[in-house]
Design a protein around this motif. Structure first.
Motif, PDB file in Angstrom:
ATOM      1  N   TYR A  89      -3.580  -1.730   4.607  1.00 25.37           N
ATOM      2  CA  TYR A  89      -2.410  -2.201   3.855  1.00 25.37           C
ATOM      3  C   TYR A  89      -1.365  -1.108   3.676  1.00 25.37           C
ATOM      4  O   TYR A  89      -0.178  -1.403   3.637  1.00 25.37           O
ATOM      5  N   THR A 101      -9.720  -1.271   4.112  1.00 28.34           N
ATOM      6  CA  THR A 101      -8.718  -2.311   3.905  1.00 28.34           C
ATOM      7  C   THR A 101      -7.485  -1.754   3.214  1.00 28.34           C
ATOM      8  O   THR A 101      -6.352  -2.082   3.587  1.00 28.34           O
ATOM      9  N   LYS A 102      -7.685  -0.902   2.216  1.00 28.84           N
ATOM     10  CA  LYS A 102      -6.547  -0.260   1.555  1.00 28.84           C
ATOM     11  C   LYS A 102      -5.752   0.589   2.544  1.00 28.84           C
ATOM     12  O   LYS A 102      -4.514   0.608   2.520  1.00 28.84           O
TER      13      LYS A 102
END
Length: 89
Positions: free
Chosen positions: A81, A77-78
């Motif tokens: 982003y 997820t990081k």
């Protein structure tokens, strides 16, 4: 958005999905196979017999592999982003 970026992102998503589901599915498949062989050997045809061992092994696998799975999902997820600026322009 470039095609290469989209294809790479799709490939990475499939890899993460496979890595996250394998620790749960593989033990469930193996227990199902063992219970099926036991049922065939003893001629017990109870449909619910394999449910409890599968449920137990998936629960154990989730407790054992859960922290690793969560860390993997958070890092992916990081990564997503961080790639948002590349998606915008």
């Amino acid at each position: 958005m470039e095609q290469e970026f989209v294809l790479t992102l799709g490939q990475r998503m499939l890899e993460v999905t496979t890595m996250l589901t394998a620790p749960l599915l593989i033990p469930a498949l193996l227990i199902g196979l063992l219970v099926g062989m036991f049922q065939a050997a003893t001629q017990i045809n109870e449909m619910t017999l394999s449910f409890i061992p599968k449920l137990a092994i998936v629960g154990i696998a989730l407790v054992v592999a859960g922290p690793w799975m969560l860390t993997t999902l958070i890092s992916f997820t990081k990564e997503l982003y961080q790639n948002i600026p590349a998606l915008i322009g």
